[in-house]
Structures are given as C-alpha cells and as structure tokens.
Design a protein around this motif. Structure first.
Motif, PDB file in Angstrom:
ATOM      1  N   GLN A 281      -5.505   4.389  -2.838  1.00 35.94           N
ATOM      2  CA  GLN A 281      -4.447   3.870  -3.703  1.00 35.94           C
ATOM      3  C   GLN A 281      -4.460   2.346  -3.718  1.00 35.94           C
TER       4      GLN A 281
ATOM      5  N   LEU B 199       6.421   6.267  -1.146  1.00 30.61           N
ATOM      6  CA  LEU B 199       5.423   6.141  -2.219  1.00 30.61           C
ATOM      7  C   LEU B 199       5.597   7.223  -3.280  1.00 30.61           C
TER       8      LEU B 199
ATOM      9  N   PRO C  75       5.581   4.468  -6.422  1.00 28.16           N
ATOM     10  CA  PRO C  75       4.190   4.090  -6.154  1.00 28.16           C
ATOM     11  C   PRO C  75       3.839   2.748  -6.794  1.00 28.16           C
TER      12      PRO C  75
ATOM     13  N   VAL D  53       2.760   0.100  -1.405  1.00 26.48           N
ATOM     14  CA  VAL D  53       1.523   0.452  -0.700  1.00 26.48           C
ATOM     15  C   VAL D  53       1.201  -0.597   0.353  1.00 26.48           C
TER      16      VAL D  53
ATOM     17  N   SER E 173       1.197  11.706  -2.754  1.00 30.97           N
ATOM     18  CA  SER E 173       2.027  11.279  -1.629  1.00 30.97           C
ATOM     19  C   SER E 173       2.869  12.433  -1.093  1.00 30.97           C
TER      20      SER E 173
END
Length: 442
Positions: A259, A324, A328, A333, A401
């Motif tokens: 990610q 997340l 996101p 992150v 996630s």
C-alpha cells in the motif's frame, strides 16, 4: 566519586550489571554497525524495487523466496561444520564480497533495470541472513534472564545504526544522483568487516566469567544434519508457533508495504526522490525505535513479563488495519507503518529472540535461521500474491485491511501461547540449554 555515581545511575536505568558491560557494549556496537551498513543501501533497494511498478513486486518477492530456499541449505552446511567463532566472520565476509561485486558491476555499466532487480532480491536475502546470524550469536551467549533485561538495549544499537544509515543516504542522494550512490555499497562492506571484530570482542567479554566453558562452546561446531531446522520445527509446537507468528508478521508487513509503495510512487516522480523519501521515513521510524528500545523494552519484559512485549505488535496491527479500513490514505499508512515498524524493531524483535534463549544450540542456529529467512520470505511471497489476488477480485484497500484484522487476532493468541511456553522452559532450569535432542524443544 561523581563518575562512579553517574555510572551506577546509568546502569540502573538500562538494567546492566557491571560484569555485563563489556559484552553489552560490543554487542550494541555490532548491531549499530550492521544496521547502519544495511540502511545505507536499503533506500536504494526500495527505489529500485518500485521502479518496475507495484505489479513487479510479487515477482521480486517470489524470486527472493526462491533464492532463500537455495541459500538456507548452504547456510545449514556451514552451521554443521563451523564453530560459532568461525561462522560469524565467514557469513559477514561473504556478503561484503557480494557488495563489492555489485559496485563493480554498476561501475562497468551493467543495465540498471536488470541490476536493480537482482540487487533488490539479493538485498532482501542478505538483510535477513546477517541479522539472523547476529541474533543467533546473541541468544547463544546470553541467557533467557539476561535477554529480557539486555536485548532491548542491544536492539537500541541497531536502531541507532538504522538512524545513521538513511541519514547519510538521504543527505547524498540528491547531490550525487542515483549513479554515484553505488559508492555506498563499498562503505556498507566496510561496516560488515567491522562487525566481525565486534562479535569477537562481545564473545570474549560474555565468556569472561567462565572462560573454559565459553571457549568450548564457541569452538565447537553445532553439528547435526543439514536440514535439521525443518525437522525441529515440525517436531516442536513451540518452534511451529514461532514460525506461525513470523508468517503473520510478514503478512502484515507486506500488505502495508505494498500500500505504501503505491501511494509513494504517486506522490514522488523520480528515482532520487523515491530514495530520499524512503530514507527520511526510515530515519523517523528508527529514532522512535531507539528510544523505545533503550527505555521501555527491558522494563516491559522484566516487570510485566514476556507476554506483554509479544502482544504489542499484534494489537497495534489490529488497530492499525482497522484505521486503514476506515480511511486508507498515505498519511494513515505512514503513521500505522511507522508505529508498527518501531514496535517491531524495539519490542517485538527482542521479545521474539528471548524465545530462543531456552532452546538447544541446534535450534538457535538452524531452526531459527529457517524461520528468519525461509518462513519470512515465504510469507512475503505468499502475502504479495494474496494481495494481488485480492485486488484482482475487486477488493479495495479498505477491504484488504479488513481481511488483515482477524489475522492480527490469531497472531495475538499465538503470542500468548509462546510466552507461556517460554516461561515453562525457562523454569525447568539451565539444563534445558545444554540438551541437543529434538525432544527438548517440544
């Protein structure tokens, strides 16, 4: 008088006994040099890895796993034949020669895309092996009780080295450009040679209280069969539990890494910028890790127990992936990965290594090496393809996630089991450290 007072207060803060100072200091420097050398080249590896796009990463992880499968039997052969005193220099000098070879290939103008892919795979193998050898060395010269007090302090040396390495890389990456960054390979090779000296001095001081026993242990090859590591893991629920915990750890790491690389590639366009961004990210993580290692880890394990240290990362992972799933973004992150990596280096890794201190030497070198390398990189490869498969099925980053959250719950349960089993083995007495039979680790 003042100097003595300061020394006593310092030893009280870091929980080091006077007779342990020499071994701890040299182990600290050993870890410092090892990770500073690795982190000099890690941002270069990451920049090369994302240059081919996110879709290329599963293939690179798979190639790394394949190389690891070939390398582990060779390492097993070395462990069977070489004593601890000879094993550390041989492994470190082999990888130092590899670094010089990569520098020569880059200087001769080998095509950068090809060299980059090979370097990404090699670096992923190199890092796991040298760090695994370091920890095998440490769990062989320190006891379980010492590990709970001292491994956090020694890990702070690694974090400090991991701070210096990316700082140097970040400082020179934009000034020198990607071509001249390959000179960092030479500097990294020099640090590996310095690690050999540190290991010898640490071993000397660790065995100073019982010199005859220490020398007999360091001069004696581990022996056993070439594939004993696999046999020990299959026969031992304890070692199998460590392997499962490692598999869950690397799955979480890979999901976050994939990610992050996708989001970072969108935010920065050129390779030098990628290198600098990864370097500054590493620096921030390792500053936090060093502080936690020095002031928290030892206290956590000695006062609250090993279980408290082992559950920190599974809990953080569950909370992080939950966050997340809701939001996101690159910022989330970065925070989640930063906290997880700091906790992994400062708390989870020292706690995990304590698990090995109650095992016989063959398990410390062979089973541990298999878990640290094959299981780790196998988890990388499997989770990278799983991530790609989930994307193909139409899952978003939020959906992936959510998949990770129950895995964190499973990891938590495994961590609690391992902590209880380690306590039982430690309470059985020092004789468990001298047994070589597989039954000793069941």
């Amino acid at each position: 008088m003042l100097r003595g007072f300061v020394l006593r207060q310092g030893l009280r803060v870091v929980a080091v006994r006077p007779e342990e100072i020499g071994a701890v200091v040299w182990s600290f420097v050993y870890f410092f040099l090892l990770l500073s050398g690795y982190y000099l080249i890690r941002p270069l590896r990451d920049a090369m890895g994302i240059a081919g796009g996110e879709k290329a990463l599963p293939w690179l992880f798979s190639a790394t796993f394949g190389v690891m499968l070939c390398a582990v039997p060779l390492y097993g052969a070395l462990v069977t034949r070489l004593s601890r005193r000879r094993l550390v220099p041989v492994v470190h000098r082999f990888f130092a020669a590899n670094l010089l070879l990569f520098f020569a290939l880059a200087s001769l103008g080998v095509p950068r895309p090809l060299l980059g892919r090979v370097f990404f795979v090699w670096t992923s193998v190199y890092n796991l092996f040298v760090v695994s050898v370091l920890w095998s060395f440490l769990v062989d010269v320190f006891t379980s009780e010492q590990g709970k007090r001292l491994f956090g302090i020694i890990a702070a040396g690694g974090s400090a080295g991991a701070i210096l390495g990316p700082l140097v890389t970040a400082a020179v990456s934009k000034r020198l450009g990607q071509t001249h960054l390959f000179w960092l390979l030479v500097l990294s090779a020099v640090t590996l040679e310095a690690c050999v000296l540190c290991a010898r001095r640490a071993e000397h001081y660790a065995g100073a209280r019982d010199a005859s026993e220490a020398r007999a242990s360091s001069d004696k090859p581990v022996g056993g069969s070439l594939f004993a590591g696999v046999r020990l893991i299959v026969a031992s629920p304890y070692l199998a539990g460590i392997a499962l915990a490692m598999l869950l750890l690397t799955t979480m790491n890979t999901f976050l890494y994939l990610q992050k690389t996708d989001l970072v590639r969108r935010a920065a366009q050129d390779s030098a910028a990628h290198t600098a961004l990864f370097a500054w990210n590493d620096t921030a993580v390792n500053v936090l890790s060093a502080a936690l290692s020095l002031f928290l880890t030892g206290r956590l394990m000695t006062r609250l127990g090993l279980a408290a240290a082992l559950v920190v990362l599974p809990v953080l992972s569950g909370l992080g992936f939950s966050a997340l799933a809701v939001y996101p973004s690159l910022a989330v992150v970065a925070v989640v990965e930063g906290l997880r990596r700091a906790a992994q280096y400062a708390i989870e890794r020292p706690a995990r290594e304590v698990l090995y201190t109650v095992l016989p030497r063959e398990a410390k070198y062979k089973a541990k090496s298999f878990i640290d390398t094959v299981v780790f990189r196998g988890g990388d490869a499997a989770s990278a393809w799983a991530h790609a498969g989930l994307l193909t099925l139409g899952l978003s980053s939020s959906g992936i996630s959510l998949v990770a959250v129950p895995l964190a719950g499973l990891w938590l349960g495994v961590a609690l089991f391992l902590a209880r089993r380690e306590k039982t083995l430690a309470e059985e007495g020092a004789e468990s450290r001298k047994l070589d039979a597989p039954a000793a680790v069941t």
